[in-house]
Design a protein around this motif. Sequence first.
Motif, PDB file in Angstrom:
ATOM      1  N   GLU A  58      -7.547  38.796  57.492  1.00 58.19           N
ATOM      2  CA  GLU A  58      -6.630  38.718  57.622  1.00 58.19           C
ATOM      3  C   GLU A  58      -6.218  38.001  55.543  1.00 58.19           C
ATOM      4  O   GLU A  58      -4.859  37.872  55.181  1.00 58.19           O
ATOM      5  N   LEU A  59      -7.523  37.156  55.215  1.00 56.28           N
ATOM      6  CA  LEU A  59      -7.146  36.662  53.688  1.00 56.28           C
ATOM      7  C   LEU A  59      -6.690  37.435  52.588  1.00 56.28           C
ATOM      8  O   LEU A  59      -6.569  36.721  51.498  1.00 56.28           O
ATOM      9  N   ALA A  60      -7.813  38.788  52.641  1.00 61.92           N
ATOM     10  CA  ALA A  60      -7.675  39.940  51.287  1.00 61.92           C
ATOM     11  C   ALA A  60      -6.201  40.040  51.101  1.00 61.92           C
ATOM     12  O   ALA A  60      -5.423  39.914  49.918  1.00 61.92           O
ATOM     13  N   GLU A  61      -5.104  39.666  52.127  1.00 61.39           N
ATOM     14  CA  GLU A  61      -4.115  40.340  52.023  1.00 61.39           C
ATOM     15  C   GLU A  61      -3.050  38.978  52.330  1.00 61.39           C
ATOM     16  O   GLU A  61      -1.649  39.304  52.045  1.00 61.39           O
ATOM     17  N   CYS A  62      -3.232  37.918  52.110  1.00 60.26           N
ATOM     18  CA  CYS A  62      -2.839  36.672  52.531  1.00 60.26           C
ATOM     19  C   CYS A  62      -2.734  35.442  51.858  1.00 60.26           C
ATOM     20  O   CYS A  62      -3.756  35.749  51.711  1.00 60.26           O
ATOM     21  N   ALA A  63      -2.095  35.350  50.258  1.00 63.48           N
ATOM     22  CA  ALA A  63      -2.149  34.494  49.109  1.00 63.48           C
ATOM     23  C   ALA A  63      -2.154  33.152  50.445  1.00 63.48           C
ATOM     24  O   ALA A  63      -0.539  33.523  50.847  1.00 63.48           O
ATOM     25  N   LEU A  64      -2.619  32.227  50.222  1.00 69.93           N
ATOM     26  CA  LEU A  64      -1.697  30.928  50.752  1.00 69.93           C
ATOM     27  C   LEU A  64      -1.401  29.670  49.662  1.00 69.93           C
ATOM     28  O   LEU A  64      -2.083  30.127  48.852  1.00 69.93           O
ATOM     29  N   SER A  65      -0.209  28.810  49.683  1.00 65.16           N
ATOM     30  CA  SER A  65      -0.311  27.997  48.774  1.00 65.16           C
ATOM     31  C   SER A  65      -0.514  26.532  49.626  1.00 65.16           C
ATOM     32  O   SER A  65       0.203  26.202  50.934  1.00 65.16           O
ATOM     33  N   LEU A  66      -0.812  25.387  49.041  1.00 66.03           N
ATOM     34  CA  LEU A  66      -0.803  24.566  50.025  1.00 66.03           C
ATOM     35  C   LEU A  66      -0.023  22.982  48.637  1.00 66.03           C
ATOM     36  O   LEU A  66       0.191  23.435  47.952  1.00 66.03           O
ATOM     37  N   VAL A  67       0.830  22.297  49.630  1.00 62.34           N
ATOM     38  CA  VAL A  67       1.399  20.971  48.987  1.00 62.34           C
ATOM     39  C   VAL A  67       0.354  19.790  49.610  1.00 62.34           C
ATOM     40  O   VAL A  67       1.070  19.603  50.644  1.00 62.34           O
ATOM     41  N   PRO A  68      -0.457  19.735  49.225  1.00 61.43           N
ATOM     42  CA  PRO A  68      -1.426  18.635  49.253  1.00 61.43           C
ATOM     43  C   PRO A  68      -0.528  16.865  49.627  1.00 61.43           C
ATOM     44  O   PRO A  68       0.296  16.481  48.860  1.00 61.43           O
ATOM     45  N   VAL A  69      -0.262  16.866  51.195  1.00 55.98           N
ATOM     46  CA  VAL A  69       0.260  15.448  51.757  1.00 55.98           C
ATOM     47  C   VAL A  69      -0.367  15.064  53.038  1.00 55.98           C
ATOM     48  O   VAL A  69      -1.277  15.938  53.845  1.00 55.98           O
ATOM     49  N   GLY A  70      -1.222  14.382  52.504  1.00 55.32           N
ATOM     50  CA  GLY A  70      -1.921  12.974  53.725  1.00 55.32           C
ATOM     51  C   GLY A  70      -3.174  12.400  52.780  1.00 55.32           C
ATOM     52  O   GLY A  70      -3.250  11.378  52.012  1.00 55.32           O
ATOM     53  N   GLY A  71      -4.267  12.167  53.633  1.00 53.55           N
ATOM     54  CA  GLY A  71      -5.060  11.111  52.408  1.00 53.55           C
ATOM     55  C   GLY A  71      -6.297  11.879  52.144  1.00 53.55           C
ATOM     56  O   GLY A  71      -7.093  11.069  51.092  1.00 53.55           O
ATOM     57  N   ALA A  72      -6.664  13.076  52.945  1.00 50.57           N
ATOM     58  CA  ALA A  72      -8.394  13.490  52.324  1.00 50.57           C
ATOM     59  C   ALA A  72      -7.826  15.132  51.459  1.00 50.57           C
ATOM     60  O   ALA A  72      -7.276  15.763  52.338  1.00 50.57           O
ATOM     61  N   LEU A  73      -7.524  14.079  50.413  1.00 45.80           N
ATOM     62  CA  LEU A  73      -7.325  15.763  48.863  1.00 45.80           C
ATOM     63  C   LEU A  73      -8.110  16.249  47.736  1.00 45.80           C
ATOM     64  O   LEU A  73      -7.899  16.046  47.736  1.00 45.80           O
ATOM     65  N   SER A  74      -9.560  15.679  48.733  1.00 40.51           N
ATOM     66  CA  SER A  74     -10.215  15.901  47.158  1.00 40.51           C
ATOM     67  C   SER A  74     -10.448  17.060  46.837  1.00 40.51           C
ATOM     68  O   SER A  74     -10.834  17.419  45.543  1.00 40.51           O
ATOM     69  N   ILE A 101       3.720  22.472  58.251  1.00 39.14           N
ATOM     70  CA  ILE A 101       4.208  21.108  57.879  1.00 39.14           C
ATOM     71  C   ILE A 101       2.746  20.848  59.516  1.00 39.14           C
ATOM     72  O   ILE A 101       3.063  20.906  60.394  1.00 39.14           O
ATOM     73  N   ASP A 102       2.056  20.350  58.986  1.00 39.49           N
ATOM     74  CA  ASP A 102       0.725  19.353  59.977  1.00 39.49           C
ATOM     75  C   ASP A 102       1.389  18.578  60.119  1.00 39.49           C
ATOM     76  O   ASP A 102       1.878  17.761  60.172  1.00 39.49           O
ATOM     77  N   PRO A 103       0.828  17.907  61.250  1.00 37.36           N
ATOM     78  CA  PRO A 103       1.128  16.679  61.925  1.00 37.36           C
ATOM     79  C   PRO A 103       0.815  15.708  60.907  1.00 37.36           C
ATOM     80  O   PRO A 103       1.010  14.917  61.372  1.00 37.36           O
ATOM     81  N   VAL A 104      -0.237  15.479  60.896  1.00 41.63           N
ATOM     82  CA  VAL A 104      -0.646  14.895  60.040  1.00 41.63           C
ATOM     83  C   VAL A 104       0.041  14.228  58.678  1.00 41.63           C
ATOM     84  O   VAL A 104       0.021  13.467  58.625  1.00 41.63           O
ATOM     85  N   ALA A 105       0.293  15.043  57.952  1.00 48.66           N
ATOM     86  CA  ALA A 105       0.970  14.661  57.094  1.00 48.66           C
ATOM     87  C   ALA A 105       2.526  14.151  57.511  1.00 48.66           C
ATOM     88  O   ALA A 105       2.534  13.390  56.888  1.00 48.66           O
ATOM     89  N   ARG A 106       3.186  14.744  58.546  1.00 43.64           N
ATOM     90  CA  ARG A 106       4.478  14.526  58.882  1.00 43.64           C
ATOM     91  C   ARG A 106       3.931  13.057  59.552  1.00 43.64           C
ATOM     92  O   ARG A 106       5.206  12.238  59.400  1.00 43.64           O
ATOM     93  N   ARG A 107       2.915  12.659  60.305  1.00 46.22           N
ATOM     94  CA  ARG A 107       2.745  11.266  60.593  1.00 46.22           C
ATOM     95  C   ARG A 107       2.582  10.200  59.026  1.00 46.22           C
ATOM     96  O   ARG A 107       2.680   8.710  59.353  1.00 46.22           O
ATOM     97  N   MET A 108       1.581  10.542  57.938  1.00 46.09           N
ATOM     98  CA  MET A 108       1.594  10.200  56.891  1.00 46.09           C
ATOM     99  C   MET A 108       2.397   9.741  56.070  1.00 46.09           C
ATOM    100  O   MET A 108       2.349   8.342  55.568  1.00 46.09           O
TER     101      MET A 108
END
Length: 296
Positions: free
Chosen positions: A84-100, A14-21
Motif C-alpha cells: 500500500e506504499l504507492a497509494e499512501c504518503a506518510l508524514s512524520l513529526v520526529p519525537v524521541g531519541g533516535a532521529l538521525s 502516536i508511538d508509545p516511546v514518544a509519549r514516554r520520552m
Amino acid sequence: MATFATPDQLLVVIDPVARRMDGEAVRIAKDVLSAGAASTKVCLPEDSEEFARVLARRGSRRPVVIGDDRALVRAVSLLHRRRELAECALSLVPVGGALSLARSLGVPAGTVAAARAVLDGAQRRMDLLVDESDGVVLGALRIPSAPTGREESGAVAEESGAVTGAPAHPWLRTCQSLVRTLVPALPLRPVQPAPGPAGPTRLRIEVDGETLVDLDQPVEAVSVTADGSGVAAVEVRPVSVGAEASPLLARGRRVTVSGADFRYRADAVVSGPVRKRTWTVWEGSWGLTLPVGADE
C-alpha cells in the motif's frame, strides 16, 4: 515528482516511546495538526500489533506518525508488506531519541516546523531497499553491525546485574552504601569490559551479478544506500596493510552479500546473523511529506 499535501483528514498515530520520552512535544504536535487539518483522528497504540491495526484501518485518512526513526521504519515496513506504499504518503513529526534517519531524509527537527510541514509540505517519492524477506531499508545499510560502546556497556551491565551510573534518589544511594557495609563478603559480579570493534569480515559482494569483492579479500566495512536515482551506491572498505586501502565503489539495482554468518544494521535495526541476503532498489516506491523545497 513532488505533490503538495493539503490540510485534509489526518490519522495521527502516536508511538508509545514518544509519549514516554517527551509528552510535551507530543502535545504541541497534536495541537498544531488539529488546528490546521480539516479533521484529526488521534490514536495511541500501546504495542507494535496495535500500531499495525491502526495503520491498516486508516481508511482515507493520511497517516502522520509522531515518533522516532524506529516508528517511521515500522510504518513503512507495514505498508510495504500490505503493498500500500504507492497509494499512501506518510508524514512524520520526529519525537524521541533516535532521529538521525529522520534528519537525513529532510524532516525538520523542531516539533512545530515538522507539524507545519505535514500540513503545508510536499510529498517526495523516495527509493527503498527491499530484501528477499520483505525487509526494508530507508536510509543506510551497514555491515558489520558492531554495536556502539554505549550499547555494549549497557547490555553487559544488564546481564551482570551490576548497577551503573548514580542512583536516581539520595535514599537509594544510602541504602546501597548500608548494604555494602553490612554484607562485606557478598561477592559482586564484575562488569566485563565491552568488546572492541568487530574484526575483518570475509564476504562476497555482488552488484548486478558482478563480483565487487570476494571471500579471499577481508573487508572492514560495507555500506549500501539507495541514492534516489533508482540505484544503490555501494562502498566496500578492504582491510588495509600498511597504507590505507582505497574503498571499492559500485552502483547497481541489486546487491547480494554472502559468506560467513554476518549481522547488518538497516537504519536503526540490527538483523541477522544470515549467510546470504539480497537487496533490490524499488525506485520511488514510498512517499514522505517534507517542507517545500527540501528535495531541491
